[in-house]
Write an enzyme that holds these catalytic residues in place. Structure first.
Site, PDB file in Angstrom:
ATOM      1  N   ALA A 154       5.540   9.500 -15.648  1.00 16.93           N
ATOM      2  CA  ALA A 154       4.711  10.652 -15.289  1.00 16.93           C
ATOM      3  C   ALA A 154       3.620  10.966 -16.301  1.00 16.93           C
ATOM      4  O   ALA A 154       2.687  11.719 -15.990  1.00 16.93           O
ATOM      5  CB  ALA A 154       5.587  11.884 -15.084  1.00 16.93           C
ATOM      6  N   GLY A 166       1.787   8.564 -17.567  1.00 12.56           N
ATOM      7  CA  GLY A 166       0.890   7.419 -17.512  1.00 12.56           C
ATOM      8  C   GLY A 166      -0.369   7.684 -16.716  1.00 12.56           C
ATOM      9  O   GLY A 166      -0.540   8.725 -16.089  1.00 12.56           O
ATOM     10  N   GLN A 167      -1.251   6.667 -16.688  1.00 13.78           N
ATOM     11  CA  GLN A 167      -2.563   6.851 -16.078  1.00 13.78           C
ATOM     12  C   GLN A 167      -2.494   6.901 -14.547  1.00 13.78           C
ATOM     13  O   GLN A 167      -3.262   7.640 -13.920  1.00 13.78           O
ATOM     14  CB  GLN A 167      -3.532   5.760 -16.535  1.00 13.78           C
ATOM     15  CG  GLN A 167      -3.105   4.334 -16.191  1.00 13.78           C
ATOM     16  CD  GLN A 167      -4.256   3.365 -16.330  1.00 13.78           C
ATOM     17  OE1 GLN A 167      -5.411   3.762 -16.458  1.00 13.78           O
ATOM     18  NE2 GLN A 167      -3.955   2.078 -16.291  1.00 13.78           N
ATOM     19  N   ARG A 187       1.432  -4.202 -16.799  1.00  8.04           N
ATOM     20  CA  ARG A 187       0.835  -5.534 -16.774  1.00  8.04           C
ATOM     21  C   ARG A 187      -0.447  -5.523 -17.600  1.00  8.04           C
ATOM     22  O   ARG A 187      -1.289  -4.649 -17.462  1.00  8.04           O
ATOM     23  CB  ARG A 187       0.508  -5.932 -15.328  1.00  8.04           C
ATOM     24  CG  ARG A 187      -0.075  -7.342 -15.211  1.00  8.04           C
ATOM     25  CD  ARG A 187      -0.455  -7.629 -13.773  1.00  8.04           C
ATOM     26  NE  ARG A 187      -1.071  -8.936 -13.628  1.00  8.04           N
ATOM     27  CZ  ARG A 187      -1.657  -9.370 -12.511  1.00  8.04           C
ATOM     28  NH1 ARG A 187      -1.694  -8.581 -11.455  1.00  8.04           N
ATOM     29  NH2 ARG A 187      -2.190 -10.560 -12.458  1.00  8.04           N
ATOM     30  N   ASN A 210      11.482  -5.588 -16.654  1.00  8.26           N
ATOM     31  CA  ASN A 210      11.686  -4.467 -15.744  1.00  8.26           C
ATOM     32  C   ASN A 210      13.016  -4.462 -15.009  1.00  8.26           C
ATOM     33  O   ASN A 210      13.394  -3.434 -14.428  1.00  8.26           O
ATOM     34  CB  ASN A 210      10.543  -4.425 -14.715  1.00  8.26           C
ATOM     35  CG  ASN A 210       9.255  -3.926 -15.346  1.00  8.26           C
ATOM     36  OD1 ASN A 210       9.266  -2.953 -16.083  1.00  8.26           O
ATOM     37  ND2 ASN A 210       8.157  -4.593 -15.060  1.00  8.26           N
ATOM     38  N   VAL A 219       6.569   1.242  -7.247  1.00 12.64           N
ATOM     39  CA  VAL A 219       5.183   0.899  -7.562  1.00 12.64           C
ATOM     40  C   VAL A 219       5.110  -0.087  -8.728  1.00 12.64           C
ATOM     41  O   VAL A 219       4.299  -1.010  -8.725  1.00 12.64           O
ATOM     42  CB  VAL A 219       4.364   2.165  -7.891  1.00 12.64           C
ATOM     43  CG1 VAL A 219       2.926   1.821  -8.257  1.00 12.64           C
ATOM     44  CG2 VAL A 219       4.418   3.147  -6.729  1.00 12.64           C
ATOM     45  N   ASN A 271       5.239  -3.019 -11.207  1.00 13.04           N
ATOM     46  CA  ASN A 271       5.237  -4.449 -10.933  1.00 13.04           C
ATOM     47  C   ASN A 271       6.250  -5.216 -11.777  1.00 13.04           C
ATOM     48  O   ASN A 271       6.527  -4.818 -12.902  1.00 13.04           O
ATOM     49  CB  ASN A 271       3.832  -5.013 -11.170  1.00 13.04           C
ATOM     50  CG  ASN A 271       2.892  -4.668 -10.040  1.00 13.04           C
ATOM     51  OD1 ASN A 271       3.259  -4.753  -8.877  1.00 13.04           O
ATOM     52  ND2 ASN A 271       1.670  -4.284 -10.382  1.00 13.04           N
ATOM     53  N   ASP A 321      -3.191  -3.267  -1.751  1.00 15.50           N
ATOM     54  CA  ASP A 321      -3.766  -4.511  -1.244  1.00 15.50           C
ATOM     55  C   ASP A 321      -4.328  -4.317   0.162  1.00 15.50           C
ATOM     56  O   ASP A 321      -5.395  -4.833   0.499  1.00 15.50           O
ATOM     57  CB  ASP A 321      -2.702  -5.614  -1.231  1.00 15.50           C
ATOM     58  CG  ASP A 321      -2.002  -5.745  -2.572  1.00 15.50           C
ATOM     59  OD1 ASP A 321      -2.697  -5.951  -3.572  1.00 15.50           O
ATOM     60  OD2 ASP A 321      -0.764  -5.630  -2.614  1.00 15.50           O
ATOM     61  N   ARG A 351      -7.557  -2.529  -0.144  1.00 15.05           N
ATOM     62  CA  ARG A 351      -8.569  -3.445  -0.651  1.00 15.05           C
ATOM     63  C   ARG A 351      -9.109  -4.334   0.460  1.00 15.05           C
ATOM     64  O   ARG A 351     -10.327  -4.551   0.581  1.00 15.05           O
ATOM     65  CB  ARG A 351      -7.987  -4.296  -1.778  1.00 15.05           C
ATOM     66  CG  ARG A 351      -7.766  -3.552  -3.087  1.00 15.05           C
ATOM     67  CD  ARG A 351      -6.882  -4.335  -4.026  1.00 15.05           C
ATOM     68  NE  ARG A 351      -6.804  -3.714  -5.352  1.00 15.05           N
ATOM     69  CZ  ARG A 351      -5.911  -4.022  -6.282  1.00 15.05           C
ATOM     70  NH1 ARG A 351      -4.983  -4.954  -6.025  1.00 15.05           N
ATOM     71  NH2 ARG A 351      -5.918  -3.411  -7.452  1.00 15.05           N
ATOM     72  N   HIS A 400       3.613  -8.778  -3.556  1.00 18.63           N
ATOM     73  CA  HIS A 400       2.500  -8.084  -4.212  1.00 18.63           C
ATOM     74  C   HIS A 400       2.115  -8.874  -5.463  1.00 18.63           C
ATOM     75  O   HIS A 400       2.501  -8.562  -6.580  1.00 18.63           O
ATOM     76  CB  HIS A 400       2.892  -6.656  -4.577  1.00 18.63           C
ATOM     77  CG  HIS A 400       1.826  -5.928  -5.338  1.00 18.63           C
ATOM     78  ND1 HIS A 400       0.578  -5.696  -4.815  1.00 18.63           N
ATOM     79  CD2 HIS A 400       1.814  -5.404  -6.582  1.00 18.63           C
ATOM     80  CE1 HIS A 400      -0.150  -5.051  -5.708  1.00 18.63           C
ATOM     81  NE2 HIS A 400       0.580  -4.859  -6.789  1.00 18.63           N
TER      82      HIS A 400
END
Length: 457
Positions: A62, A64-65, A142, A155, A179, A181, A209, A212, A237
């Site tokens: 929470a 994080g960016q 990542r 992870n 979410v 990765n 994705d 996108r 993903h």
């Protein structure tokens, strides 16, 4: 008497209608509109106070960016509804608590009427208690040049613990979005670590994705992305995903066309379009030196909103879900991205879409990658290595992006009963990872596997 056409807002909850009336000046019309919006808002909030119970929503990572771009939209009502009060639970590691305190202050300063309570914590027993929704963002990030196997190793422990916490503390109806990765693998790990929660309650994010792909088509056609529907993200993903537009519809000047008819460039749709979507995350990292945050947060909102509110009639979206029972030949017990439709907070894979040979080959590639990146087992298996001069082999691509990047290969493989072949890179055969073993090869070597009999781990 001269009359003019003006827009009059019907109060308090009516639609705006065009009527023949005596002219109103601009300030009168503005005031009437503002009064109407105020009455709507006050009426909605009055109803809210007497009817809706708050739901408990967890966001991990929470401080994080991604969370920073996400939390405002959740708290404002953009995800779970404009009449749904929310209790936000914010989980992060202990060293990030001072940063998280600043995030809490900003949320408080937004003075959002739907946000009933904020609970920042570093304790799983607090964060996962009685959850209605869990958005698992926090993971090892990542970084540029980082291989997905490194993310997997870092992870697995995180998502095992969080799955166990969901199982122990959350409601059995909780909806879980993974979410962090590698999202497919992390989602599978979390789901298997929460045996009392239905597997259908878990999904992973491929909506970024999907968005996108939708955006690339829209930009190519010179239209808003809202006029593009039913793109599909198949598989993992990662850069082996398959963005499929064979069922995509594009609204051009009021007429609905297939994507191929709208763009009229099959080579682009089967070439640069696919690689652009596949490699977009890496391109963002290269440009920003940070992974996607704003677009990831938007995709999370879209994903959870569809789970809560459902998909539109005749439309489907993409999300990583349990593969069991699918009609596309994807092995069971995987988290794999499919086209889905959602009603009553329950997703259903869109079955029986026509799949041509081009799509079949792409789907096979990402299917192999998804299967290979399942949680590693403790058992080890050393594949039999044989040399062959035959270039003829029918297998599936898994991590060819590592080859294209020109890095040293560290291939994650799975147990099988077949022979393994090692070809030189010049053979240009495709890669399949098939045994649970780490195999390191030089840049001039590739590992190929012909599978005659196949056993899942």
């Amino acid at each position: 008497m001269k009359t003019t056409t003006t827009w009059i807002l019907k109060l308090p909850f009516g639609d705006c209608k065009c009527r023949n009336q005596k002219s109103l000046n601009t300030s009168d019309l503005w005031l009437e509109r503002q009064v109407g919006e105020t009455e709507k808002r006050e009426g909605r909030l009055a109803c809210l106070g007497s009817m809706a119970e708050p739901i408990r929503v967890l966001v991990t990572g929470a401080a994080g960016q991604i969370a920073y771009s996400l939390l405002f939209s959740i708290a404002k009502g953009d995800v779970f509804g404009q009449d749904q009060p929310i209790i936000l639970l914010l989980l992060d590691i202990t060293p990030m608590l001072p940063v998280l305190e600043g995030v809490v202050m900003e949320l408080q300063d937004c003075a959002l009427p739907l946000l009933k309570e904020i609970i920042p914590t570093d304790k799983e027993e607090v964060a996962f208690k009685d959850l209605d929704a869990a958005i698992l963002v926090g993971s090892m990030p990542r970084k540029e040049g980082m291989e997905r196997k490194d993310l997997l190793k870092a992870n697995v422990a995180i998502f095992k613990n969080q799955g166990a916490a969901l199982d122990k503390y959350a409601k059995k109806t909780v909806k879980v979005l993974v979410v962090g990765n590698p999202a497919n693998t992390n989602c599978l790990v979390a789901a298997k670590s929460a045996p009392s929660i239905p597997k259908e309650n878990f999904s992973c994010l491929t909506r970024l994705d999907h968005n996108r792909a939708r955006s690339q088509v829209a930009m190519r056609c010179g239209i808003p992305a809202t006029q593009v529907k039913n793109v599909i993200i198949w598989g993992n993903h990662s850069s082996t995903q398959y963005p499929d537009v064979h069922h995509c519809k594009v609204n051009m000047s009021g007429s609905e066309l297939t994507c191929f008819d709208a763009i009229k460039d099959d080579d682009w749709l089967k070439g640069d379009f696919i690689t652009t979507v596949q490699q977009r995350g890496a391109a963002v990292i290269k440009a920003r030196k940070l992974s996607s945050a704003m677009s990831a947060a938007k995709a999370i909102c879209d994903h959870m909103r569809d789970i809560w509110s459902g998909t539109h009639e005749g439309e489907f979206t993409s999300m990583g879900v349990y593969s069991t029972g699918n009609s596309y030949g994807v092995p069971e017990d995987l988290i794999y991205s499919f086209p889905v439709q959602i009603q009553n907070k329950t997703w259903k894979i869109v079955d029986s879409l026509a799949i041509n040979d081009f799509s079949k080959s792409k789907m096979s590639m990402t299917r192999a990658c998804t299967a290979a990146l399942r949680q590693p087992q403790n058992s080890r298996c050393t594949p039999v290595m044989k040399h062959s001069t035959s270039p003829s082999i029918t297998v599936c691509l898994c991590v060819s992006e590592l080859v294209l990047m020109g890095v040293k290969l560290h291939l994650y493989v799975k147990r099988c009963e077949s022979d393994c072949y090692c070809y030189s890179r010049s053979q240009k055969c495709v890669i399949l990872l098939t045994t649970y073993d780490w195999v390191s090869l030089s840049q001039k070597q590739l590992l190929y596997v012909m599978m005659h009999k196949y056993h899942s781990p």
